[in-house]
Scaffold this motif. Structure first.
Motif, PDB file in Angstrom:
ATOM      1  N   VAL A  11      27.029   4.309  -4.968  1.00 12.10           N
ATOM      2  CA  VAL A  11      26.369   4.041  -3.921  1.00 12.10           C
ATOM      3  C   VAL A  11      26.661   2.297  -3.664  1.00 12.10           C
ATOM      4  CG1 VAL A  11      24.065   3.515  -2.734  1.00 12.10           C
ATOM      5  CG2 VAL A  11      24.522   5.649  -4.279  1.00 12.10           C
ATOM      6  N   SER A  12      26.557   1.632  -4.405  1.00 19.26           N
ATOM      7  CA  SER A  12      27.014   0.188  -4.356  1.00 19.26           C
ATOM      8  C   SER A  12      28.211  -0.032  -3.554  1.00 19.26           C
ATOM      9  CB  SER A  12      26.677  -0.582  -5.604  1.00 19.26           C
ATOM     10  OG  SER A  12      27.139  -2.043  -5.444  1.00 19.26           O
ATOM     11  N   CYS A  13      29.563   0.647  -4.144  1.00 13.21           N
ATOM     12  CA  CYS A  13      30.817   0.740  -3.575  1.00 13.21           C
ATOM     13  C   CYS A  13      30.570   1.094  -2.402  1.00 13.21           C
ATOM     14  CB  CYS A  13      31.731   1.374  -4.459  1.00 13.21           C
ATOM     15  SG  CYS A  13      32.056   0.725  -6.235  1.00 13.21           S
ATOM     16  N   MET A  14      30.018   2.103  -1.897  1.00 12.79           N
ATOM     17  CA  MET A  14      30.237   2.733  -0.578  1.00 12.79           C
ATOM     18  C   MET A  14      29.483   1.814   0.351  1.00 12.79           C
ATOM     19  SD  MET A  14      29.192   6.886  -1.635  1.00 12.79           S
ATOM     20  CE  MET A  14      29.317   7.373  -0.002  1.00 12.79           C
ATOM     21  N   GLY A  15      28.316   1.112  -0.106  1.00 13.20           N
ATOM     22  CA  GLY A  15      27.749   0.060   0.692  1.00 13.20           C
ATOM     23  C   GLY A  15      28.338  -1.193   0.830  1.00 13.20           C
ATOM     24  N   GLU A  16      29.192  -1.440  -0.209  1.00 16.97           N
ATOM     25  CA  GLU A  16      30.211  -2.685   0.084  1.00 16.97           C
ATOM     26  C   GLU A  16      31.428  -2.322   0.962  1.00 16.97           C
ATOM     27  OE1 GLU A  16      31.970  -6.341  -0.177  1.00 16.97           O
ATOM     28  OE2 GLU A  16      29.960  -5.666  -0.720  1.00 16.97           O
ATOM     29  N   GLY A  17      31.691  -0.904   1.037  1.00 17.26           N
ATOM     30  CA  GLY A  17      33.054  -0.421   1.877  1.00 17.26           C
ATOM     31  C   GLY A  17      32.422  -0.012   3.377  1.00 17.26           C
ATOM     32  N   GLN A  18      31.140  -0.303   3.628  1.00 18.00           N
ATOM     33  CA  GLN A  18      30.313  -0.114   4.771  1.00 18.00           C
ATOM     34  C   GLN A  18      30.665   1.402   5.059  1.00 18.00           C
ATOM     35  OE1 GLN A  18      31.691  -2.722   7.716  1.00 18.00           O
ATOM     36  NE2 GLN A  18      30.314  -4.399   6.967  1.00 18.00           N
ATOM     37  N   LEU A  19      30.631   2.400   4.063  1.00 17.23           N
ATOM     38  CA  LEU A  19      30.509   3.773   4.332  1.00 17.23           C
ATOM     39  C   LEU A  19      29.222   4.277   4.470  1.00 17.23           C
ATOM     40  CD1 LEU A  19      32.954   5.468   1.878  1.00 17.23           C
ATOM     41  CD2 LEU A  19      33.534   4.593   4.117  1.00 17.23           C
ATOM     42  N   PRO A  22      25.017   2.509   5.740  1.00 15.20           N
ATOM     43  CA  PRO A  22      24.208   1.381   6.379  1.00 15.20           C
ATOM     44  C   PRO A  22      23.521   0.689   5.396  1.00 15.20           C
ATOM     45  CG  PRO A  22      23.309   3.720   7.054  1.00 15.20           C
ATOM     46  CD  PRO A  22      24.615   3.916   6.309  1.00 15.20           C
ATOM     47  N   PRO A  23      22.945  -0.479   5.720  1.00 12.62           N
ATOM     48  CA  PRO A  23      22.367  -1.430   4.713  1.00 12.62           C
ATOM     49  C   PRO A  23      21.419  -0.598   3.905  1.00 12.62           C
ATOM     50  CG  PRO A  23      23.147  -2.761   6.318  1.00 12.62           C
ATOM     51  CD  PRO A  23      23.585  -1.362   6.788  1.00 12.62           C
ATOM     52  N   VAL A  24      20.514   0.231   4.866  1.00 16.13           N
ATOM     53  CA  VAL A  24      19.252   0.842   4.440  1.00 16.13           C
ATOM     54  C   VAL A  24      19.469   1.893   3.283  1.00 16.13           C
ATOM     55  CG1 VAL A  24      19.227   2.364   6.260  1.00 16.13           C
ATOM     56  CG2 VAL A  24      17.015   1.875   5.246  1.00 16.13           C
ATOM     57  N   LEU A  25      20.895   2.702   3.695  1.00 13.89           N
ATOM     58  CA  LEU A  25      20.997   3.509   2.666  1.00 13.89           C
ATOM     59  C   LEU A  25      21.626   2.885   1.407  1.00 13.89           C
ATOM     60  CD1 LEU A  25      22.164   6.411   4.803  1.00 13.89           C
ATOM     61  CD2 LEU A  25      20.073   6.226   3.306  1.00 13.89           C
ATOM     62  N   ALA A  26      22.746   1.915   1.540  1.00 20.39           N
ATOM     63  CA  ALA A  26      23.369   1.103   0.648  1.00 20.39           C
ATOM     64  C   ALA A  26      22.288   0.487  -0.518  1.00 20.39           C
ATOM     65  CB  ALA A  26      24.219   0.115   1.149  1.00 20.39           C
ATOM     66  N   ASN A  27      21.059   0.380  -0.077  1.00 18.55           N
ATOM     67  CA  ASN A  27      20.162  -0.503  -1.070  1.00 18.55           C
ATOM     68  C   ASN A  27      19.335   0.609  -1.946  1.00 18.55           C
ATOM     69  OD1 ASN A  27      20.946  -2.860   0.100  1.00 18.55           O
ATOM     70  ND2 ASN A  27      19.319  -2.992   1.457  1.00 18.55           N
ATOM     71  N   HIS A  56       7.644  -3.382  -4.351  1.00 16.42           N
ATOM     72  CA  HIS A  56       8.313  -4.580  -4.245  1.00 16.42           C
ATOM     73  C   HIS A  56       9.749  -4.262  -3.415  1.00 16.42           C
ATOM     74  CE1 HIS A  56       9.671  -2.876  -7.889  1.00 16.42           C
ATOM     75  NE2 HIS A  56      11.069  -3.689  -7.829  1.00 16.42           N
ATOM     76  N   LEU A  57      10.188  -3.219  -3.354  1.00 17.62           N
ATOM     77  CA  LEU A  57      11.415  -2.953  -2.583  1.00 17.62           C
ATOM     78  C   LEU A  57      11.293  -2.119  -1.399  1.00 17.62           C
ATOM     79  CD1 LEU A  57      13.201  -1.037  -5.851  1.00 17.62           C
ATOM     80  CD2 LEU A  57      13.367  -3.278  -5.064  1.00 17.62           C
ATOM     81  N   CYS A  58      10.168  -2.202  -1.013  1.00 20.14           N
ATOM     82  CA  CYS A  58       9.925  -1.474   0.316  1.00 20.14           C
ATOM     83  C   CYS A  58      10.707  -2.377   1.629  1.00 20.14           C
ATOM     84  CB  CYS A  58       8.428  -1.383   0.681  1.00 20.14           C
ATOM     85  SG  CYS A  58       7.595  -0.185  -0.154  1.00 20.14           S
ATOM     86  N   TRP A  59      10.663  -3.600   1.458  1.00 23.51           N
ATOM     87  CA  TRP A  59      11.324  -4.276   2.483  1.00 23.51           C
ATOM     88  C   TRP A  59      12.945  -4.102   2.614  1.00 23.51           C
ATOM     89  CZ3 TRP A  59      14.830  -8.073   1.388  1.00 23.51           C
ATOM     90  CH2 TRP A  59      15.147  -8.444   0.129  1.00 23.51           C
ATOM     91  N   ARG A  60      13.296  -3.526   1.628  1.00 19.59           N
ATOM     92  CA  ARG A  60      14.963  -3.337   1.362  1.00 19.59           C
ATOM     93  C   ARG A  60      15.086  -2.078   2.291  1.00 19.59           C
ATOM     94  NH1 ARG A  60      18.519  -6.756   0.120  1.00 19.59           N
ATOM     95  NH2 ARG A  60      19.698  -5.131  -1.262  1.00 19.59           N
ATOM     96  N   PHE A  61      14.399  -1.150   2.702  1.00 18.40           N
ATOM     97  CA  PHE A  61      14.471  -0.006   3.145  1.00 18.40           C
ATOM     98  C   PHE A  61      13.997  -0.145   4.759  1.00 18.40           C
ATOM     99  CE2 PHE A  61      14.207   0.834  -1.381  1.00 18.40           C
ATOM    100  CZ  PHE A  61      15.475   1.102  -1.641  1.00 18.40           C
ATOM    101  N   GLN A  62      13.862  -1.298   5.440  1.00 18.76           N
ATOM    102  CA  GLN A  62      13.176  -1.312   6.723  1.00 18.76           C
ATOM    103  C   GLN A  62      14.323  -1.025   7.663  1.00 18.76           C
ATOM    104  OE1 GLN A  62      10.093  -1.345   7.471  1.00 18.76           O
ATOM    105  NE2 GLN A  62       9.663  -1.586   5.065  1.00 18.76           N
ATOM    106  N   LEU A  63      14.224  -0.384   8.849  1.00 17.42           N
ATOM    107  CA  LEU A  63      15.363  -0.037   9.736  1.00 17.42           C
ATOM    108  C   LEU A  63      15.490  -1.286  10.709  1.00 17.42           C
ATOM    109  CD1 LEU A  63      14.690   3.641  10.719  1.00 17.42           C
ATOM    110  CD2 LEU A  63      16.441   2.733   9.225  1.00 17.42           C
TER     111      LEU A  63
END
Length: 1014
Positions: free
Chosen positions: A919-927, A929-934, A1007-1014
């Motif tokens: 998932v980290s690689c797919m997020g880095e490669g922008q496959l 969006p940030p909300v799913l990449a986290n 503590h991770l909720c803010w990472r998944f805000q649209l």
């Protein structure tokens, strides 16, 4: 009666009595007084006093013979008359040869019986009274032989004077000259015991007067009496040399006219030269004996020695050495015969004696002798290397340790040899740079237009260039300066071939910067008269590499010296620019033209050689143009060496030795690969492909913490741990599976085990320690990143620019990352088509289950795949081309988490780590969006089912928004390709499962909720 009494008073009575007694038994009766008087009158007048007619030549000769028998006091007049008789016979003999076959032209002298009679009388006189007759007859015979040889030398039947064998055959077939030769030989044999000098003096005098027509006489006499002739000729020559003075003995050879002052020395040379063909050993022993005797202190004469022996005269002893030098200068053959043993003879005691002998000579005479010795050495056709070693050893200061058993010479001897060596170098310098008119500027270009003067000493040294270079590199005080100067002269004399060999030898043998500096000094000296020396030397070195002439140690030293030469260019740039800088540029240019020749040495069996090679290639400039074949071979060799260097570094760390050199080899290999990648798009692609393939190769997998996998991707068991399964089904199945590709079909074959033997034994192979694995992975990533971010290609491929912040690393090249991506897909899953970018629904993954398992096993066997994926992800949009691999891995992870009955995801550590990294690689490669990449940040805190829910959301998003490269747009501000997710539609429906999981586990994930805000 008065006349008879007067004649009887002339000679001693005892010889007369002996002569009279010798004729008492002769058949011929003694002449009466009246008959004797008539014979004398007839001989003087040439008229028969009885008959009153003129005597014929034959009758006149017979009258002379009768007088010679009866009145020995008339011998002078008789012998003088007999000269004409002998000449008449020789003329008739030669005329008959010239007119052979013409019966009308035959002339008969009818004097042969007279010749025989004269020979008989003279032989009897010599035998009965040698002291009275031998000196007279020997002088007469040898002088007459000289006159006859010179007078008739121009006759048509007379061979050329250089054809000694033909001349000897001609004259010995003539009765007159044969009789004279036998008479002289008889006299010489009789005089050996009491007065050989007179006989030899006559021979020398005649040789001087009638040479070269008289040489056949000398050759015959010398062959009959070699020992006597050699010793006496030398003694007579020495006496004549001394009597004419030795002050200017060097002028004859060095340019003056000495022949008039020392007339006999030319004859001495000629005689010894004739004898050298068959008696060279005797001549050599006699010359060495004369040299040794001249150095020994004079003592009382032995009872057997002659009063005329030269050893008893101090003056002759002092003149012996100059005399021998003069002989050697006039005859190279004589010098060559003694030079080898003479050098062996010159030990310290002998040198001290020679110094004592020469100390008493005047300065001018000593200078002439040294000049003559220098001339001899320069003209020596053989033994030059031995003479040079002797001079260098003797002239070297006592503080320098000389190899070998040679003791330290006396200071005076050392100074003398030092002076002689300096004079030799100066003389050779004149000979080399003045060999022909107009060649001082560049003696090599005129070789074809006019002949060059040969210097035998330098000619002989051309075969000892390697030894001369080795001696020069010893860096002994003064010694290496002399030898280096001689090496320069030899290089100029021998032309480009010798200069190239010398320079190549210095490059090969130098072991430190001080020794290597001698090579640069040689180049500086020769660069003014020779162009292209460095390219020729490098080409010669390459030829030696191809022919395996150099051993591993020499080859390593050569490569290191070339690398040091090129690296000196950078040092010069930081300092003052000088001649060495331009030479370093030439070396770099020459090496760059032979990179394809040096490339195979990267894989040399000796690690030291391969290390030296990578050090050379890493600093050498790359050629402006090169063939693709050469570039590909170099790239493959460089990549192979990189993995070998990694392994050697690990082994060196384990053994606790050679770690520094192995680490330097790895650094040089990284630098070489990055330079190759920056050279052209072709090399960039080749290097990256081979790096990825090499990292996944079964021979290198253990370097990066991997295991050797079989065709299905499952790790193989260690042979030492696996039981012996005997023949069989396993081998058959493996061969069957590798022969036919059943992937993706209903005929899929799973090698799970062997019937009756259970499942495959999963054994852990011996891996490197974690620190070595981490270091190797970091090194691999470093070289891949350097290759992918080569600044020389960024602009030409995707228009990217360097970052504004110099501390920020340059961006990953998109095309280079694509090469890595495609290579990963080809190696992990070869049967994947390049167009498989879109994702199907998750339930359709069961149709590719075997391929997906193979992908997952590859990731298990090769942990380095994830770091490589991260590099690909950084070079957006290259990760799109890994879509099939990502999809297969994600499908197996979904299947695992769905089937897992563990309480926490942490109970499956590898799958958890793989899920996070994916998932980290797919997020880095922008496959994504940030909300799913986290979402991977929450995986360790969830259950397996919840992890599957989040991964399923990822799958659905990628399926709905395909990973297409066309969705990426280049950002000139960032210098990267970026994806605008706002164009992909609403992301909220994919985030709903995430929010559901967050609400359920709010106590742990708050503590991770803010990472998944649209």
């Amino acid at each position: 009666m008065v006349k008879d009494q007067a004649m009887s008073v002339v000679f001693d009575g005892s010889p007369l009595k002996a002569m009279q007694s010798s004729h008492t038994h002769s058949p011929r009766t003694a002449l009466s007084t009246q008959e004797l008087s008539q014979e004398i009158k007839s001989f003087i007048s040439g008229v028969d006093t009885v008959q009153g007619r003129k005597l014929s030549v034959r009758e006149h000769a017979r009258c002379a013979v009768r007088l010679l028998r009866s009145v020995p006091a008339c011998r002078g007049a008789v012998l003088e008359h007999l000269r004409g008789v002998y000449d008449e016979h020789v003329s008739a003999f030669l005329h008959n040869l010239e007119t052979e076959g013409d019966a009308n032209s035959v002339v008969s002298s009818n004097l042969e019986d007279i010749i025989q009679e004269v020979h008989g009388v003279l032989s009897e006189f010599i035998r009965l009274n040698p002291r009275a007759w031998a000196p007279l007859v020997s002088t007469w015979a040898v002088d007459l032989l000289g006159q006859l040889s010179s007078k008739h030398a121009g006759r048509r039947v007379a061979p050329h004077s250089s054809s000694l064998n033909e001349l000897l055959q001609l004259w010995m077939s003539c009765a007159a000259t044969r009789s004279l030769m036998e008479a002289y030989s008889l006299c010489l044999a009789a005089m050996l015991a009491w007065c050989p000098d007179a006989c030899v003096d006559a021979l020398l005098d005649t040789s001087v007067q009638h040479s070269p027509h008289f040489d056949w006489v000398v050759a015959h006499i010398g062959s009959a009496f070699p020992g006597t002739i050699i010793s006496r000729v030398l003694a007579c020559g020495l006496k004549d040399f001394c009597s004419h003075g030795t002050k200017d003995q060097g002028l004859m050879v060095m340019g003056g006219d000495k022949g008039n002052r020392v007339p006999k020395i030319g004859s001495v040379v000629g005689i010894l030269g004739h004898l050298a063909a068959h008696h060279s050993d005797s001549i050599r022993r006699e010359l060495l004996r004369m040299f040794q005797e001249s150095l020994n202190p004079s003592g009382p004469l032995s009872p057997t020695s002659s009063s005329t022996s030269w050893e008893s005269s101090p003056q002759l002893r002092r003149a012996a050495v100059p005399f021998l030098l003069q002989l050697a200068a006039m005859s190279p053959n004589l010098f060559g015969a003694v030079s080898a043993e003479l050098v062996e003879l010159l030990r310290p005691p002998v040198l001290l004696q020679l110094q004592a002998l020469l100390q008493g000579l005047p300065r001018e005479e000593l200078d002439n002798m040294l000049g003559l010795a220098v001339h001899l050495i320069s003209q020596s056709p053989s033994g030059g290397a031995r003479v040079l070693r002797f001079l260098a050893d003797t002239a070297t200061p006592a503080s320098v340790i000389i190899s070998g058993p040679t003791p330290s010479p006396h200071e005076g001897v050392r100074e003398g040899c030092d002076r002689l060596l300096q004079m030799l170098l100066l003389h050779l310098h004149k000979l080399v740079f003045n060999r022909s008119d107009g060649t001082e500027g560049n003696p090599f270009h005129s070789a074809s237009s006019q002949p060059q003067r040969v210097t035998p000493f330098l000619e002989e040294l051309q075969s000892h260039v390697g030894e001369l270079c080795a001696e020069t590199l010893r860096l002994e005080r003064k010694r290496h300066l002399w030898l280096h100067q001689l090496l320069c002269l030899l290089s100029v004399y021998g032309g480009p071939s010798v200069a190239t060999e010398a320079f190549c030898q210095l490059l090969t043998q130098a072991r430190n910067p001080e020794e290597l500096a001698l090579a640069w000094q040689l180049h500086t000296t020769l660069s003014s008269c020779m162009a292209g020396l460095i390219p020729a030397a490098v080409a010669r070195c390459v030829a030696q590499i191809h022919t395996h002439t150099l051993g591993p140690r020499q080859l390593r030293q050569l490569l290191l010296n070339l690398a040091a030469a090129i690296q000196s260019q950078d040092e010069e740039r930081r300092g003052s620019v000088g001649a060495q800088s331009s030479m370093a540029i030439q070396v770099g240019s020459a090496v760059s033209g032979h990179l394809h020749d040096f490339g195979p040495l990267l894989l040399h069996g000796d690690p030291a050689v391969s290390h030296a090679t990578v050090r050379l290639l890493s600093c050498s400039p790359l050629p402006r143009t090169s063939s693709p074949a050469h570039l590909l071979l170099l790239s493959r060799a460089a990549v192979t060496h990189f993995f070998l260097a990694l392994r050697r570094r690990g082994e060196g760390g384990k053994m606790g030795r050679d770690g520094g050199q192995a680490g330097e080899a790895v650094n040089c290999s990284v630098q070489l690969l990055s330079r190759f990648a920056a050279y052209s798009p072709l090399t960039l692609k080749a290097v990256l492909q081979q790096l990825v393939e090499g990292a996944l190769h079964k021979g290198n997998a253990d370097l990066f913490g991997g295991q050797i996998a079989d065709m299905s991707g499952a790790p193989l068991a260690s042979p030492s741990v696996s039981p012996d399964l005997g023949a069989s089904l396993l081998d058959v199945n493996c061969r069957f599976g590798t022969t036919v590709n059943f992937s993706g079909s209903v005929w899929s074959v799973f090698h799970a085990g062997v019937i009756g033997k259970g499942l495959k034994i999963r054994t852990a192979t011996q891996l490197l320690d974690s620190s070595s694995v981490i270091q190797n992975v970091q090194t691999l990533l470093a070289v891949v990143v350097q290759c992918c971010s080569s600044s020389g290609l960024n602009g030409s491929i995707n228009g990217s620019r360097l970052p504004s912040d110099p501390d920020e690393p340059p961006p990953i090249n998109a095309e280079a990352a694509k090469v890595v991506a495609v290579t990963l897909v080809e190696n992990v899953c070869p049967d994947v088509a390049n167009g498989e970018l879109s994702w199907p629904p998750e339930e359709h993954a069961r149709t590719t289950v075997e391929r997906d398992i193979h992908i997952r096993r590859c990731f298990e066997a090769h942990p380095v795949l994830f770091p490589l994926l991260q590099v690909v992800a950084a070079g957006r949009p290259a990760l799109c081309y890994c879509s099939a691999v990502l999809r297969g891995l994600l499908a197996t992870l979904l299947a695992h988490w769905e089937a897992s009955r563990e309480i926490s995801s942490t109970d499956s550590p590898w799958h958890l780590q793989a899920s996070c990294l994916l998932v980290s690689c797919m997020g880095e490669g922008q496959l994504l969006p940030p909300v799913l990449a986290n979402v991977h940040e929450a995986f360790p805190l969830l259950t397996p089912f919840e992890v599957r829910l989040l991964l399923l959301a990822v799958w659905e998003y990628v399926r709905g928004n395909g990973p297409m490269p066309q969705k990426f747009v280049f950002s000139s501000e960032k210098g990267l390709f970026c994806r605008d997710f706002s164009r992909d539609g609403d992301v909220a429906r994919y985030v709903a499962p995430i929010h559901s999981v967050l609400h359920k586990n709010i106590d742990r994930l708050g503590h991770l909720c803010w990472r998944f805000q649209l």
